[in-house]
Design a protein around this motif. Structure first.
Motif, PDB file in Angstrom:
ATOM      1  N   ASP A 239       0.841  -1.206   0.000  1.00  0.00           N
ATOM      2  CA  ASP A 239       0.000   0.000   0.000  1.00  0.00           C
ATOM      3  C   ASP A 239       0.876   1.257   0.000  1.00  0.00           C
ATOM      4  O   ASP A 239       0.549   2.255  -0.647  1.00  0.00           O
ATOM      5  CB  ASP A 239      -0.909   0.022   1.242  1.00  0.00           C
ATOM      6  CG  ASP A 239      -2.106  -0.903   1.110  1.00  0.00           C
ATOM      7  OD1 ASP A 239      -2.351  -1.410   0.005  1.00  0.00           O
ATOM      8  OD2 ASP A 239      -2.790  -1.129   2.132  1.00  0.00           O
ATOM      9  N   ARG A 310      -5.975   4.833   5.363  1.00  0.00           N
ATOM     10  CA  ARG A 310      -5.803   3.601   4.591  1.00  0.00           C
ATOM     11  C   ARG A 310      -5.973   3.929   3.107  1.00  0.00           C
ATOM     12  O   ARG A 310      -7.002   4.474   2.707  1.00  0.00           O
ATOM     13  CB  ARG A 310      -6.837   2.567   5.039  1.00  0.00           C
ATOM     14  CG  ARG A 310      -6.701   1.197   4.384  1.00  0.00           C
ATOM     15  CD  ARG A 310      -7.663   0.227   5.055  1.00  0.00           C
ATOM     16  NE  ARG A 310      -7.613  -1.112   4.459  1.00  0.00           N
ATOM     17  CZ  ARG A 310      -8.359  -1.504   3.432  1.00  0.00           C
ATOM     18  NH1 ARG A 310      -9.227  -0.654   2.886  1.00  0.00           N
ATOM     19  NH2 ARG A 310      -8.253  -2.733   2.949  1.00  0.00           N
ATOM     20  N   ASN A 311      -4.977   3.581   2.298  1.00  0.00           N
ATOM     21  CA  ASN A 311      -5.018   4.006   0.890  1.00  0.00           C
ATOM     22  C   ASN A 311      -5.093   2.838  -0.083  1.00  0.00           C
ATOM     23  O   ASN A 311      -4.753   2.982  -1.255  1.00  0.00           O
ATOM     24  CB  ASN A 311      -3.790   4.865   0.573  1.00  0.00           C
ATOM     25  CG  ASN A 311      -2.523   4.038   0.406  1.00  0.00           C
ATOM     26  OD1 ASN A 311      -2.418   2.932   0.923  1.00  0.00           O
ATOM     27  ND2 ASN A 311      -1.560   4.567  -0.323  1.00  0.00           N
ATOM     28  N   THR A 312      -5.535   1.669   0.390  1.00  0.00           N
ATOM     29  CA  THR A 312      -5.525   0.473  -0.450  1.00  0.00           C
ATOM     30  C   THR A 312      -6.262   0.687  -1.765  1.00  0.00           C
ATOM     31  O   THR A 312      -5.744   0.370  -2.841  1.00  0.00           O
ATOM     32  CB  THR A 312      -6.155  -0.714   0.304  1.00  0.00           C
ATOM     33  OG1 THR A 312      -5.442  -0.925   1.526  1.00  0.00           O
ATOM     34  CG2 THR A 312      -6.107  -1.980  -0.538  1.00  0.00           C
ATOM     35  N   LEU A 313      -7.468   1.220  -1.701  1.00  0.00           N
ATOM     36  CA  LEU A 313      -8.270   1.397  -2.913  1.00  0.00           C
ATOM     37  C   LEU A 313      -7.633   2.404  -3.868  1.00  0.00           C
ATOM     38  O   LEU A 313      -7.427   2.118  -5.051  1.00  0.00           O
ATOM     39  CB  LEU A 313      -9.690   1.841  -2.546  1.00  0.00           C
ATOM     40  CG  LEU A 313     -10.623   2.142  -3.733  1.00  0.00           C
ATOM     41  CD1 LEU A 313     -10.793   0.919  -4.609  1.00  0.00           C
ATOM     42  CD2 LEU A 313     -11.984   2.637  -3.236  1.00  0.00           C
ATOM     43  N   SER A 316      -4.347   1.299  -5.446  1.00  0.00           N
ATOM     44  CA  SER A 316      -4.551   0.323  -6.519  1.00  0.00           C
ATOM     45  C   SER A 316      -5.090   0.999  -7.769  1.00  0.00           C
ATOM     46  O   SER A 316      -4.700   0.654  -8.895  1.00  0.00           O
ATOM     47  CB  SER A 316      -5.499  -0.789  -6.063  1.00  0.00           C
ATOM     48  OG  SER A 316      -4.862  -1.636  -5.132  1.00  0.00           O
ATOM     49  N   VAL A 371      -8.041  -6.192  -6.480  1.00  0.00           N
ATOM     50  CA  VAL A 371      -8.041  -5.442  -5.221  1.00  0.00           C
ATOM     51  C   VAL A 371      -9.129  -4.374  -5.245  1.00  0.00           C
ATOM     52  O   VAL A 371      -9.885  -4.200  -4.268  1.00  0.00           O
ATOM     53  CB  VAL A 371      -6.662  -4.803  -4.962  1.00  0.00           C
ATOM     54  CG1 VAL A 371      -6.720  -3.880  -3.739  1.00  0.00           C
ATOM     55  CG2 VAL A 371      -5.596  -5.877  -4.770  1.00  0.00           C
ATOM     56  N   ILE A 372      -9.218  -3.652  -6.357  1.00  0.00           N
ATOM     57  CA  ILE A 372     -10.230  -2.592  -6.486  1.00  0.00           C
ATOM     58  C   ILE A 372     -11.627  -3.178  -6.340  1.00  0.00           C
ATOM     59  O   ILE A 372     -12.465  -2.657  -5.587  1.00  0.00           O
ATOM     60  CB  ILE A 372     -10.073  -1.874  -7.840  1.00  0.00           C
ATOM     61  CG1 ILE A 372      -8.767  -1.072  -7.860  1.00  0.00           C
ATOM     62  CG2 ILE A 372     -11.271  -0.959  -8.109  1.00  0.00           C
ATOM     63  CD1 ILE A 372      -8.353  -0.596  -9.256  1.00  0.00           C
ATOM     64  N   ARG A 374     -12.529  -5.996  -4.912  1.00  0.00           N
ATOM     65  CA  ARG A 374     -12.716  -6.482  -3.541  1.00  0.00           C
ATOM     66  C   ARG A 374     -13.059  -5.345  -2.596  1.00  0.00           C
ATOM     67  O   ARG A 374     -13.963  -5.456  -1.755  1.00  0.00           O
ATOM     68  CB  ARG A 374     -11.434  -7.187  -3.075  1.00  0.00           C
ATOM     69  CG  ARG A 374     -11.523  -7.779  -1.671  1.00  0.00           C
ATOM     70  CD  ARG A 374     -10.142  -8.143  -1.173  1.00  0.00           C
ATOM     71  NE  ARG A 374      -9.322  -6.957  -0.948  1.00  0.00           N
ATOM     72  CZ  ARG A 374      -7.996  -6.963  -0.922  1.00  0.00           C
ATOM     73  NH1 ARG A 374      -7.326  -8.091  -1.130  1.00  0.00           N
ATOM     74  NH2 ARG A 374      -7.317  -5.848  -0.683  1.00  0.00           N
ATOM     75  N   GLU A 375     -12.315  -4.228  -2.720  1.00  0.00           N
ATOM     76  CA  GLU A 375     -12.577  -3.091  -1.848  1.00  0.00           C
ATOM     77  C   GLU A 375     -13.975  -2.536  -2.058  1.00  0.00           C
ATOM     78  O   GLU A 375     -14.669  -2.161  -1.092  1.00  0.00           O
ATOM     79  CB  GLU A 375     -11.522  -1.997  -2.113  1.00  0.00           C
ATOM     80  CG  GLU A 375     -10.120  -2.350  -1.671  1.00  0.00           C
ATOM     81  CD  GLU A 375     -10.005  -2.423  -0.162  1.00  0.00           C
ATOM     82  OE1 GLU A 375     -10.356  -1.439   0.512  1.00  0.00           O
ATOM     83  OE2 GLU A 375      -9.570  -3.489   0.350  1.00  0.00           O
ATOM     84  N   LEU A 376     -14.405  -2.472  -3.308  1.00  0.00           N
ATOM     85  CA  LEU A 376     -15.735  -1.930  -3.611  1.00  0.00           C
ATOM     86  C   LEU A 376     -16.834  -2.875  -3.143  1.00  0.00           C
ATOM     87  O   LEU A 376     -17.848  -2.443  -2.566  1.00  0.00           O
ATOM     88  CB  LEU A 376     -15.854  -1.659  -5.108  1.00  0.00           C
ATOM     89  CG  LEU A 376     -14.957  -0.570  -5.695  1.00  0.00           C
ATOM     90  CD1 LEU A 376     -15.087  -0.534  -7.207  1.00  0.00           C
ATOM     91  CD2 LEU A 376     -15.288   0.787  -5.091  1.00  0.00           C
ATOM     92  N   LYS A 378     -16.817  -5.142  -0.826  1.00  0.00           N
ATOM     93  CA  LYS A 378     -16.961  -5.308   0.631  1.00  0.00           C
ATOM     94  C   LYS A 378     -17.385  -3.993   1.299  1.00  0.00           C
ATOM     95  O   LYS A 378     -17.579  -3.953   2.508  1.00  0.00           O
ATOM     96  CB  LYS A 378     -15.664  -5.825   1.251  1.00  0.00           C
ATOM     97  CG  LYS A 378     -14.549  -4.817   1.405  1.00  0.00           C
ATOM     98  CD  LYS A 378     -13.339  -5.460   2.058  1.00  0.00           C
ATOM     99  CE  LYS A 378     -12.244  -4.432   2.317  1.00  0.00           C
ATOM    100  NZ  LYS A 378     -11.051  -5.044   2.936  1.00  0.00           N
TER     101      LYS A 378
END
Length: 379
Positions: A239, A310-313, A316, A371-372, A374-376, A378
């Protein structure tokens, strides 16, 4: 977000730009041809403070923000992506210690890199575990005050020159990702060996090797975090690193666009510069728009880190879009150069090869889409 750079940030960016133009561009072609490690260039960058930039001041670093580091990386990548990758590899290798290490570990395993030019490598990918990190097979078995590591790692940046390695291994294969644990291997102990420098398509100035670990003993004091926390540390590291990888792509693409614009103004067909043709203008306009969007996504991902978010989304988004954009821009730049673009005599051919790797390492463009999604999904 404030899009205005401060005077200090402008000076930092200009320093990196001058370094890239004066120290990297003149030698980039030569290092690309030979695949030699660009140690003299890297040493000059270290002296200028263009390495280990975000290390905290208390650890001897400059304490720059992630956003400021992103400004620098774009400029370096516009000079040479291969040299840039070798210059920022320490950040990737030291991040797990900064994320999950104790104060004592940071002082012992991170601070020395701000004092002298040294190289650290990040060991996560394996011959059979690339995108599927949870499937890694390198093992760590507790033996008193040590762990014994066995396994292989692939595509290790600076692995042939590093004297410290951040290695992810499993203490329990049956546990999947819950068994993954992070270790720091100091020096080149008995049982640790590196393979030959890979003969790569692009970013050839970046040293890339395979690592083999055969009964390598690592003190328990060099375990980062608890057993089973390695997955969390690895994902947190990626990340943090994705905005930099995205800015590498932006720098490559910007260099290709600049070359394409200059060539389109000079190259004449049918009695006029090809820049006067709408087909060429539209290609250049699309380059500029998409690179600008990629840059802003990367800025946002870095700014979220600086804000402690948190910058995961977003990271990615940035890595996926910037990587694919760089590849498209470089492809179009080669097209604008025509036959000359296919020749190694002209710079866009190298940029085209360098750009491809950004779509592959540190999470492929397809993995970023996963990843994108999954983030959306959930929420």
């Amino acid at each position: 977000m404030d899009f205005q750079l401060t005077p200090d940030q402008i000076a930092l960016r200009d320093t990196a730009r001058k370094f890239a133009r004066e120290e990297m561009v003149p030698v980039a072609k030569g290092y690309d041809q030979t695949g030699e490690f660009p140690l003299p260039v890297i040493a000059k960058g270290f002296e200028l403070g263009l390495m280990n930039m975000t290390l905290p001041v208390e650890l001897g670093g400059l304490g720059l923000s992630h956003f400021e580091q992103a400004l620098v990386v774009e400029e370096l990548a516009a000079g040479c992506a291969g040299i840039s990758t070798s210059m920022i590899a320490n950040d990737l290798a030291l991040l797990p210690i900064l994320i999950g290490g104790t104060a004592e570990q940071k002082e012992r395993l991170v601070k020395p890199f701000s004092e002298t030019l040294r190289f650290a490598s990040f060991g996560l990918t394996e011959p059979g575990a690339g995108s599927d990190v949870s499937g890694l097979a390198t093992t760590a078995v507790r033996d008193g005050d040590h762990y014994v590591l066995n396994g292989s790692k692939m595509w290790i940046t600076n692995g042939g020159h590093a004297d410290q390695f951040t290695i992810f291994a499993t203490v329990d294969k049956k546990a999947g990702r819950k068994g993954i644990t992070c270790f720091v291997v100091e020096g080149r102990p008995e049982g640790l060996s590196s393979g030959h420098h890979e003969d790569k398509l692009g970013q050839r100035a970046s040293n890339t090797v395979a690592l083999t670990l055969e009964n390598v003993r690592v003190p328990v004091a060099n375990r980062i975090g608890a057993e089973g926390q390695g997955w969390e540390i690895a994902m947190g590291t990626l990340d943090n690193s994705r905005p930099l990888t995205a800015m590498l792509a932006v720098g490559i693409g910007r260099a290709a666009m600049d070359h394409a614009i200059a060539y389109a103004k000079e190259r004449k067909q049918f009695g006029q510069p090809i820049a006067s043709f709408q087909a060429i203008q539209f290609m250049i306009a699309d380059m500029a728009t998409e690179l600008h969007a990629a840059r802003l996504l990367s800025y946002e991902a870095a700014a979220q880190l600086d804000a402690g978010q948190r910058n995961t989304l977003v990271s990615s988004h940035a890595k996926r879009f910037a990587a694919d954009t760089a590849m498209k821009v470089c492809t179009d730049a080669v097209q604008i150069f025509g036959g000359y673009g296919y020749s190694k005599e002209y710079p866009v051919e190298k940029l085209f090869r360098d750009a491809k790797l950004i779509q592959i390492y540190e999470g492929t463009s397809q993995i970023q889409r996963m990843v994108i999604a999954r983030e959306l999904l959930k929420g």
